[in-house]
Structure formats: structure tokens, C-alpha cells
Design a protein around this motif. Sequence first.
Motif, PDB file in Angstrom:
ATOM      1  N   GLN A  85      12.837  -5.023  18.742  1.00 56.75           N
ATOM      2  CA  GLN A  85      13.009  -5.754  20.003  1.00 56.75           C
ATOM      3  C   GLN A  85      11.756  -6.534  20.414  1.00 56.75           C
ATOM      4  OE1 GLN A  85      15.802  -6.191  21.347  1.00 56.75           O
ATOM      5  NE2 GLN A  85      17.012  -4.632  20.298  1.00 56.75           N
ATOM      6  N   THR A  86      10.594  -5.905  20.323  1.00 59.72           N
ATOM      7  CA  THR A  86       9.387  -6.575  20.815  1.00 59.72           C
ATOM      8  C   THR A  86       8.189  -6.242  19.938  1.00 59.72           C
ATOM      9  OG1 THR A  86       7.810  -6.739  22.636  1.00 59.72           O
ATOM     10  CG2 THR A  86       9.048  -4.684  22.490  1.00 59.72           C
ATOM     11  N   ARG A  87       7.341  -7.253  19.763  1.00 57.24           N
ATOM     12  CA  ARG A  87       6.145  -7.028  18.942  1.00 57.24           C
ATOM     13  C   ARG A  87       5.035  -6.388  19.762  1.00 57.24           C
ATOM     14  NH1 ARG A  87       4.138 -12.606  16.620  1.00 57.24           N
ATOM     15  NH2 ARG A  87       2.571 -11.266  15.715  1.00 57.24           N
ATOM     16  N   LEU A  88       5.287  -6.206  21.040  1.00 54.32           N
ATOM     17  CA  LEU A  88       4.269  -5.613  21.913  1.00 54.32           C
ATOM     18  C   LEU A  88       4.159  -4.100  21.707  1.00 54.32           C
ATOM     19  CD1 LEU A  88       5.006  -7.616  25.170  1.00 54.32           C
ATOM     20  CD2 LEU A  88       3.254  -8.050  23.448  1.00 54.32           C
ATOM     21  N   GLU A  89       5.171  -3.517  21.091  1.00 53.59           N
ATOM     22  CA  GLU A  89       5.127  -2.073  20.828  1.00 53.59           C
ATOM     23  C   GLU A  89       5.386  -1.835  19.351  1.00 53.59           C
ATOM     24  OE1 GLU A  89       8.049  -0.260  23.284  1.00 53.59           O
ATOM     25  OE2 GLU A  89       7.088  -0.932  25.129  1.00 53.59           O
ATOM     26  N   PRO A  90       4.712  -0.813  18.774  1.00 54.14           N
ATOM     27  CA  PRO A  90       5.008  -0.495  17.380  1.00 54.14           C
ATOM     28  C   PRO A  90       6.439   0.025  17.230  1.00 54.14           C
ATOM     29  CG  PRO A  90       3.012   0.621  18.134  1.00 54.14           C
ATOM     30  CD  PRO A  90       3.687   0.054  19.342  1.00 54.14           C
ATOM     31  N   ALA A  91       6.941  -0.021  16.028  1.00 54.75           N
ATOM     32  CA  ALA A  91       8.283   0.493  15.752  1.00 54.75           C
ATOM     33  C   ALA A  91       8.214   1.423  14.546  1.00 54.75           C
ATOM     34  CB  ALA A  91       9.239  -0.662  15.475  1.00 54.75           C
ATOM     35  N   ASP A  92       9.135   2.350  14.492  1.00 51.05           N
ATOM     36  CA  ASP A  92       9.170   3.312  13.394  1.00 51.05           C
ATOM     37  C   ASP A  92      10.367   3.018  12.492  1.00 51.05           C
ATOM     38  OD1 ASP A  92       7.019   4.745  14.483  1.00 51.05           O
ATOM     39  OD2 ASP A  92       8.354   5.863  15.793  1.00 51.05           O
ATOM     40  N   VAL A  93      10.167   3.172  11.206  1.00 54.01           N
ATOM     41  CA  VAL A  93      11.259   3.002  10.236  1.00 54.01           C
ATOM     42  C   VAL A  93      11.424   4.318   9.486  1.00 54.01           C
ATOM     43  CG1 VAL A  93      11.990   1.782   8.141  1.00 54.01           C
ATOM     44  CG2 VAL A  93      10.793   0.540   9.930  1.00 54.01           C
ATOM     45  N   ALA A  94      12.668   4.769   9.357  1.00 57.03           N
ATOM     46  CA  ALA A  94      12.930   6.031   8.651  1.00 57.03           C
ATOM     47  C   ALA A  94      14.118   5.873   7.717  1.00 57.03           C
ATOM     48  CB  ALA A  94      13.205   7.140   9.662  1.00 57.03           C
ATOM     49  N   VAL A  95      13.935   6.271   6.479  1.00 49.00           N
ATOM     50  CA  VAL A  95      15.021   6.279   5.489  1.00 49.00           C
ATOM     51  C   VAL A  95      14.956   7.609   4.747  1.00 49.00           C
ATOM     52  CG1 VAL A  95      15.964   5.167   3.431  1.00 49.00           C
ATOM     53  CG2 VAL A  95      14.973   3.760   5.216  1.00 49.00           C
ATOM     54  N   TYR A  96      16.113   8.208   4.501  1.00 56.43           N
ATOM     55  CA  TYR A  96      16.172   9.516   3.835  1.00 56.43           C
ATOM     56  C   TYR A  96      16.832   9.337   2.463  1.00 56.43           C
ATOM     57  CZ  TYR A  96      15.843  10.739   8.767  1.00 56.43           C
ATOM     58  OH  TYR A  96      15.476  10.802  10.088  1.00 56.43           O
ATOM     59  N   PHE A  97      16.193   9.858   1.460  1.00 55.42           N
ATOM     60  CA  PHE A  97      16.792   9.883   0.125  1.00 55.42           C
ATOM     61  C   PHE A  97      17.272  11.312  -0.134  1.00 55.42           C
ATOM     62  CE2 PHE A  97      13.811   6.376   0.030  1.00 55.42           C
ATOM     63  CZ  PHE A  97      14.567   5.371  -0.545  1.00 55.42           C
ATOM     64  N   VAL A  98      18.555  11.445  -0.355  1.00 54.35           N
ATOM     65  CA  VAL A  98      19.141  12.783  -0.515  1.00 54.35           C
ATOM     66  C   VAL A  98      19.631  12.926  -1.959  1.00 54.35           C
ATOM     67  CG1 VAL A  98      20.914  14.374   0.301  1.00 54.35           C
ATOM     68  CG2 VAL A  98      19.836  12.782   1.890  1.00 54.35           C
ATOM     69  N   GLY A  99      19.202  13.993  -2.605  1.00 55.37           N
ATOM     70  CA  GLY A  99      19.638  14.236  -3.976  1.00 55.37           C
ATOM     71  C   GLY A  99      19.093  13.215  -4.950  1.00 55.37           C
ATOM     72  N   PHE A 100      17.917  12.703  -4.635  1.00 55.03           N
ATOM     73  CA  PHE A 100      17.293  11.707  -5.513  1.00 55.03           C
ATOM     74  C   PHE A 100      16.789  12.389  -6.785  1.00 55.03           C
ATOM     75  CE2 PHE A 100      13.226   9.663  -6.710  1.00 55.03           C
ATOM     76  CZ  PHE A 100      13.778   8.535  -7.273  1.00 55.03           C
ATOM     77  N   SER A 101      17.120  11.818  -7.905  1.00 50.97           N
ATOM     78  CA  SER A 101      16.779  12.441  -9.181  1.00 50.97           C
ATOM     79  C   SER A 101      15.433  11.914  -9.686  1.00 50.97           C
ATOM     80  CB  SER A 101      17.881  12.135 -10.191  1.00 50.97           C
ATOM     81  OG  SER A 101      17.547  12.701 -11.427  1.00 50.97           O
ATOM     82  N   VAL A 102      14.441  12.797  -9.746  1.00 46.20           N
ATOM     83  CA  VAL A 102      13.122  12.439 -10.290  1.00 46.20           C
ATOM     84  C   VAL A 102      13.208  12.679 -11.797  1.00 46.20           C
ATOM     85  CG1 VAL A 102      10.643  12.868 -10.169  1.00 46.20           C
ATOM     86  CG2 VAL A 102      12.048  13.191  -8.142  1.00 46.20           C
ATOM     87  N   PRO A 103      13.167  11.621 -12.597  1.00 55.39           N
ATOM     88  CA  PRO A 103      13.514  11.785 -14.017  1.00 55.39           C
ATOM     89  C   PRO A 103      12.532  12.622 -14.830  1.00 55.39           C
ATOM     90  CG  PRO A 103      12.908   9.496 -13.544  1.00 55.39           C
ATOM     91  CD  PRO A 103      12.939  10.208 -12.252  1.00 55.39           C
TER      92      PRO A 103
END
Lengths: 141, 146
Positions: A85-103
Motif C-alpha cells: 500500500q505505501t512505501r512509507l512503511e516496510p512490508a513483510d513477505v512470507a511464503v511457505y514451502f511444504v514437503g519440499f524435496s531436498v535432493p
Amino acid sequence: MDTPPVPSVLAMLLCDQIIIDAQTQKKSLIGIFDSFNAVVFPASANIAVYAKLADAEGQYGFKIRIVHLRDERLIGEVSTEGMIQTRLEPADVAVYFVGFSVPEPGKYEFQLFANDAYLTRITMEARQIGVPPTWQQPQQP
Amino acid sequence: MAAAPTALIANSGPVSPSGTHHSSEAPRPGVLPRQKHNLRVVPFRTDAPPNSAIPQTVLFGGLRHPALIMRQAMPLRTETVETGGVSVVWDEGNEFGFGDTFGAAMDDFSRTISELYIELAEAQSLSQDLSAIREKLSAYIEVRRR
């Protein structure tokens, strides 16, 4: 319409879980890590990616790429959109990886892009560990 | 059989405002809502054939300097060095960054370009070439306003 400004990244972290308080929007990052231990590979992992952005305003297409650094191979990619919404305040981004296969064991990198512009990266080391010794009941005297 | 990997974001989107501290935390009145799963699945590509994560061209937005911000992302070209390593090249200004990996090359480019911007901004007199580079850089980078 103007192109949204390029965000500055104040922090990017990997953790087990991000808890968002419904009333205050405060985030609790649980189990921040930069290495991942497993007895066998491929290993399944649940990974939450958190980033704090500043100087951002408008509609953004975010992309997180997971790269195996041994041969710079792309092993996963997620794209999603979000509005800041505004650059005057920081914003948080969150993404969850579920069951991600580490080879396999090795170094991996999570790269963050906004509107196709590379912003930052964070690395994770996957390690193979031995099977812990079996617990034995102490001998009775 | 293992479940397919997924990526999840909050129902409201991946972005949320920063937390707010209430100086006088009042007790929360009433009954708390029931627990619910407030996430949605977003496409997570893992089925693509293994391919190189080094793009041929990339937009650079990863400037890491507390006094500088980017006006717009800079177009870069990448080169894989035969002896090992990756270069990212800004052809317009003839500058580059180098590292063992793409990410390391981007970090190196960030340092190089920040130092160059500050050096040129502080210089009293510049040659015609350096003035031209300063002008080009100013289209992408500016000093953060306090």
C-alpha cells in the motif's frame, strides 16, 4: 501508470514457521535456520521464507527460485503477486514451502525477485548426518 | 507415496504490513475465534526438467547500500566463465560483477556499482567518459532521502 519502485530488502530469513498475530500483525519467526540436517536424501522439508522490504509501493509479482549451488541448477520456483500500500512503511513477505524435496546434501540458494528484478538471496546448507546411536537402558547395579 | 510439494501463502496474499506495537496492550475481550487454516496454495514448479538457474539476461535490483536506492532495475547480461564462475555485465556502463555463483556475482556487482556511484558523485572534476557514466548511473541509482 508508473512502474512500482524497486524494493530494498532489509532482511531475508529461512525458518520453520511464521506465526502472524491477528490483532497486531506482528510476526514471530520460529526456528530460524541456515542449515538442514537429514539422515537420508532426498529429504522432505517444510521451509518458510520471510523477507522484510522497504521502499516498495504498488503491485508486485514476487518470485522465489531455489537453486542447487553445486551446478547452479534450478530445482524449484514459486511466483505470486502482492500489493504494497505505501512505501512509507516496510512490508513483510512470507511464503511457505511444504514437503519440499531436498535432493542431496550441498548448498542451496533461495533467490528473491520482484517484478523480475533480482533483489537478494539466502543460502541453506543441507547436511547428511549419521543415524544417532540407539538409546540403551542403563544396566541395573 | 510422498505428497507433492506445495507452496503456501496467506489468504490475503504474500505481503502483509509490518507489526504494530500497542503501548498499552489491553486484554483481548471476548472469545477467541476457532483455529482455521488461513493459507492458499500457489503454483510451485518442481516438475520442469533440470535446467541452469543462470539467466542470460537479468534485471538487477539488489543494491545493498544504506545511503542509496534504485530508481529502476538495471538490465544485465550474464556470462559463464569457462575456468569457473559467473560474470554479470552492465553493457551500458561497461561495468561487471564476478563470483563463483550467479548470486555471488550479483553481490559483487552491487558493491562495485555502489562504490562507483559514490566515487563519481564526490568527484570534483571528471573526464567526459566518466561524466557520461555518472549520468547513466543516475538514471538507475539515487541517494536515499532522509
